[in-house]
Design an enzyme around this catalytic site. Structure first.
Site, PDB file in Angstrom:
ATOM      1  N   HIS A  72       0.796  -1.231   0.000  1.00 16.74           N
ATOM      2  CA  HIS A  72       0.000   0.000   0.000  1.00 16.74           C
ATOM      3  C   HIS A  72       0.829   1.283   0.000  1.00 16.74           C
ATOM      4  O   HIS A  72       0.290   2.381   0.151  1.00 16.74           O
ATOM      5  CB  HIS A  72      -1.099   0.002   1.071  1.00 16.74           C
ATOM      6  N   CYS A  94       1.733  -1.593  -4.743  1.00 10.34           N
ATOM      7  CA  CYS A  94       0.759  -2.127  -5.701  1.00 10.34           C
ATOM      8  C   CYS A  94       0.620  -1.139  -6.865  1.00 10.34           C
ATOM      9  O   CYS A  94       0.447   0.060  -6.653  1.00 10.34           O
ATOM     10  CB  CYS A  94      -0.587  -2.315  -5.008  1.00 10.34           C
ATOM     11  N   GLU A 124      -2.353   3.990   2.927  1.00 12.48           N
ATOM     12  CA  GLU A 124      -2.468   4.208   1.475  1.00 12.48           C
ATOM     13  C   GLU A 124      -2.911   5.651   1.201  1.00 12.48           C
ATOM     14  O   GLU A 124      -2.360   6.324   0.319  1.00 12.48           O
ATOM     15  CB  GLU A 124      -3.487   3.219   0.874  1.00 12.48           C
TER      16      GLU A 124
END
Lengths: 279, 279
Positions: A72, A94, A124
């Protein structure tokens, strides 16, 4: 006894990629750590530790070697600090999270005020905000919070990748009341909703549901709740060892799913264990 | 008898501007025409005709002199033809319509497929489409029609200036299901909704409503319907001459509003006529 294993059980694309990168890096670098646990699976973290990957909480505590950025992402400030310390970077952010970071930054650069749909304190979200380098960003959890966004000439929307699509739609609708131009990037990854929808379907068919994953994994916990609501005979286990034969009395059909951070080998062990249940 | 005159009655910004430009041009050019009636008010069109402004339906029928482009604009093809014929142009296109044309063109140039919220056959809509010069444009009347828009990498939304905001919101929501990027320009002019809301308010207070405007004006007709639904004693008149004293028997409070193409002098005559009603 019939077993239905969810096709969407286990690692999502980003977690699979992050884990692979981490194991490869463990072989490559003699001195390596991850900034926070790489995924919410104590079993995977333990395996990585056995290969030399230490979990470290703060950049300040890393003085040399390589550092793995987990899926994240991290904040721009942490990244700056890593560069200053001249550490090697294994970027397992990601790619969907990266996209959300890039879109938010691009929107700020093009003069938009950014509305970020997500949870204020989530790493995130904190990461996405940080890359705008002081741009105007409003974090809103839902359309009610979006009501408080002030009027602006241009609003740009991005979402935390695990948000629900319905929520993004509702926030977008509210933002249209605040600006003559609204530009929306749908940065939601649908792995979560696909997994949840499949779990609902299986829970309706099965006499018993097994949800497999780390107890510290938010998405697995949510998955277990969803199944529990449909099939009260739902068990949430971290590993196959915890499964008891007595659970399966009178059961004809077992459904199995697993969270985004549950590795394949643990799912396989669970399936094997259930197949061998003696009743 | 109390008279409530709506503040929003009569000319909107674009119509006022177009009419002023037309009267100025009538003084300036010895040979002048308008491409279609400049506004939907037979009285204004007649006054302009008396000043030498002829109404002509097709560019092919104009061979020299100046041509007035009316407020909802013309198509790119018509504009090309005007340039080819070397005619002088008095551009009375409403600046809000011009904005919608410009945004649609810009979106096409930047690789967006355009979703245009409006009535397919309306000249304003036809104009907006034409300036994209063959770009991909989907005209949708509402969110039901938006369902038929195919998936595209980037969707750009603009609206016919007289659309309702709610409709734009609903179409935007549907478009989010069709694309990862949706960019919306709210090109709606709120003059229409402001006028309608004020009419609703006054119709609730008044014992009788007068709606003033050309019978060929769509927005005045809609305004009369809105008032009629609230106050059945609603009269739709083009001019003061049609008003009859008998309408006002037992009336304590008269509400007056007028469409976007109704000139001030006609509204003033109506107010004067009502003030002089002998009961």
């Amino acid at each position: 006894m019939k077993i239905i294993l969810a096709a969407s059980a286990g690692f999502c694309f980003g977690v699979k990629r992050a884990t692979n990168l981490a194991f490869e890096a463990a072989d490559e670098y003699p001195h390596i750590c991850s900034l926070g646990p790489i995924i919410h699976s104590p079993q995977v973290v333990k395996k990585l530790e056995e290969k030399g990957v230490k979990v470290i909480g703060k950049v300040e505590d890393i003085d040399h070697g390589a550092v793995i950025i987990r899926s994240h992402g991290i904040t721009a400030e942490e990244l700056d600090m890593i560069h200053q310390r001249d550490l090697r970077i294994v970027d397992a952010t990601c790619p969907f999270v990266k996209k959300a970071q890039d879109y938010a930054t691009m929107l700020c650069n093009e003069g938009y005020s950014v509305v970020l749909v997500g949870e204020k304190d989530h790493p995130e979200v904190q990461g996405i905000i940080s890359y705008t380098r002081g741009g105007e960003v409003f974090v809103v959890a839902d359309c009610k919070e979006a009501e408080r966004v002030p009027n602006r000439p241009k609003l740009g929307l991005v979402a935390q990748t695990t948000q629900s699509f319905k929520n993004l739609q509702q926030v977008a609708e509210t933002c249209l009341e605040k600006s003559k131009e609204v530009r929306i990037f749908n940065t939601i990854c649908d792995a979560t909703s696909v997994r949840q929808n499949e779990a609902r379907k299986i829970a309706r068919e099965a006499d018993l549901m097994l949800v497999v994953g780390g107890f510290n994994s938010a998405n697995t916990t949510r998955l277990a709740q969803i199944c529990q609501d449909i099939q009260p005979r739902t068990f949430y286990v971290e590993t196959a060892e915890k499964i008891q034969d007595s659970w399966f009395d009178g059961v004809e059909c077992v459904g199995i799913t697993a969270g985004a951070s549950t590795p394949r080998w643990i799912i396989d062990q669970v399936v094997e264990r259930v197949a061998g249940v003696s009743k």
